[in-house]
Design an enzyme around this catalytic site. Structure first.
Site, short mmCIF file in Angstrom:
data_model
loop_
_atom_site.label_atom_id
_atom_site.label_comp_id
_atom_site.label_asym_id
_atom_site.label_seq_id
_atom_site.Cartn_x
_atom_site.Cartn_y
_atom_site.Cartn_z
N HIS A 1 -0.88 5.22 8.28
CA HIS A 1 -2.03 4.37 7.96
C HIS A 1 -2.08 3.19 8.92
O HIS A 1 -1.08 2.50 9.15
CB HIS A 1 -1.92 3.84 6.52
CG HIS A 1 -2.92 2.76 6.21
ND1 HIS A 1 -4.27 2.99 6.18
CD2 HIS A 1 -2.75 1.44 5.94
CE1 HIS A 1 -4.90 1.86 5.89
NE2 HIS A 1 -4.00 0.91 5.75
N HIS B 1 -5.05 0.30 11.30
CA HIS B 1 -6.34 -0.40 11.35
C HIS B 1 -6.83 -0.61 12.77
O HIS B 1 -7.29 -1.71 13.11
CB HIS B 1 -6.23 -1.76 10.66
CG HIS B 1 -5.29 -1.79 9.50
ND1 HIS B 1 -3.99 -2.21 9.61
CD2 HIS B 1 -5.48 -1.44 8.21
CE1 HIS B 1 -3.39 -2.13 8.42
NE2 HIS B 1 -4.27 -1.65 7.56
N GLU C 1 0.80 -1.21 0.00
CA GLU C 1 0.00 0.00 0.00
C GLU C 1 0.84 1.28 0.00
O GLU C 1 0.41 2.34 0.46
CB GLU C 1 -0.95 -0.01 1.19
CG GLU C 1 -2.03 -1.07 1.11
CD GLU C 1 -3.11 -0.87 2.15
OE1 GLU C 1 -4.26 -0.65 1.74
OE2 GLU C 1 -2.79 -0.93 3.35
N HIS D 1 -11.75 -0.85 6.70
CA HIS D 1 -10.30 -0.99 6.57
C HIS D 1 -9.57 -0.34 7.74
O HIS D 1 -8.89 -1.02 8.50
CB HIS D 1 -9.85 -0.37 5.24
CG HIS D 1 -8.41 -0.60 4.90
ND1 HIS D 1 -7.93 -0.55 3.62
CD2 HIS D 1 -7.34 -0.86 5.68
CE1 HIS D 1 -6.63 -0.77 3.62
NE2 HIS D 1 -6.24 -0.96 4.87
#
Length: 277
Positions: A100, A102, A81, A183
């Site tokens: 980023h 989760h 990613e 996500h």
């Protein structure tokens, strides 16, 4: 690494990855990147590796902003990613850090109609409205529907979601954090310490909001009164709280840094204070 400034930057980067793992922002997955100050057309980002295991230069790659290709010749697996990061850097030249993750605290707000709101003053960076990115709207017929941002097209779609839409009061006139359907989230900042602050306090705010909703529901039905109304910060309070807090990031950072430095789980080989092996 020949540049002392780059070594210092990447030492801070490794510490931040560890802090974010320690506080549950990053788990076995997730990633952090930082724009290369000596060449803004490139950015540093951990390889495809568990955040807790990132410890030095061998764990960090260098990638082009233009297409997320690797600058260095190596056999290490690039992050799938990385396009999240490259497309954000491409769209926002003044953004220097992308995070980023989760965390489960944010998932209910990404996969439902619930709106993540500023429930505690430390989370003013969220703005008046947190935008949501639905990757399924960007899929082509042959795309694997695995919710991973695995190409430039999907990364560009996410990057656009940070654009201002009239709900913001922050001086940048854009979102600092975007939720990603089913996500997780992505956050942007000017520096590593601010990005770390945003990641941690996004979770603090989500936990506080979720608990407040539970308490309110417990007093629902005939017992529901004005006393159980949820009060969120208004636009002025959001703007002025964040203006104040963004100047104080060093205070919690010092405590978070101490936590990971004394924890043997975390190894930072770039830290000049780490001592001998």
């Amino acid at each position: 690494m020949d540049s002392p400034k780059l070594t210092e930057l990447l030492a801070t980067y490794v510490h931040a990855v560890h802090i974010l793992h320690h506080h549950g922002v990053l788990d076995g997955f997730g990633h952090l990147s930082v724009r290369n100050p000596e060449d803004p057309a490139t950015f540093f980002m951990m390889y495809q590796k568990a955040p807790v295991l990132v410890s030095g230069l061998d764990d960090i790659g260098l990638y082009y902003v233009s297409d997320a290709d690797s600058v260095l010749e190596n056999t290490r697996a690039p992050p799938v990613e990385r396009f999240i990061h490259s497309e954000i850097y491409k769209r926002f030249p003044d953004v220097n850090v992308v995070l980023h993750g989760h965390p489960e605290e944010l998932i209910p707000y990404s996969n439902s109609d619930l709106s993540l709101r500023v429930a505690v003053y430390m989370a003013g960076f969220l703005g008046h409205r947190v935008s949501k990115f639905d990757i399924t709207k960007y899929y082509l017929p042959d795309d694997p529907q695995d919710f991973l941002v695995r190409n430039q097209r999907l990364g560009e779609g996410l990057a656009k979601t940070f654009d201002a839409n009239g709900y913001l009061v922050d001086s940048e006139r854009r979102h600092n954090l975007v939720l990603m359907r089913n996500h997780g989230f992505t956050s942007i900042a000017a520096d590593i310490k601010t990005a770390t602050y945003q990641g941690i306090y996004a979770l603090v705010n989500a936990r506080a909001q979720s608990e407040t909703i539970k308490v309110r529901q417990a007093y629902g039905g005939a017992e529901l009164t004005l006393a159980t109304k949820i009060t969120y910060l208004n636009p002025q309070q959001i703007a002025e709280s964040w203006q104040a807090e963004r100047e104080l990031v060093e205070i919690p950072w010092a405590g978070w840094l101490r936590e990971v430095k004394v924890n043997p789980l975390y190894v930072n080989r770039l830290d000049p204070d780490r001592g001998a092996d």
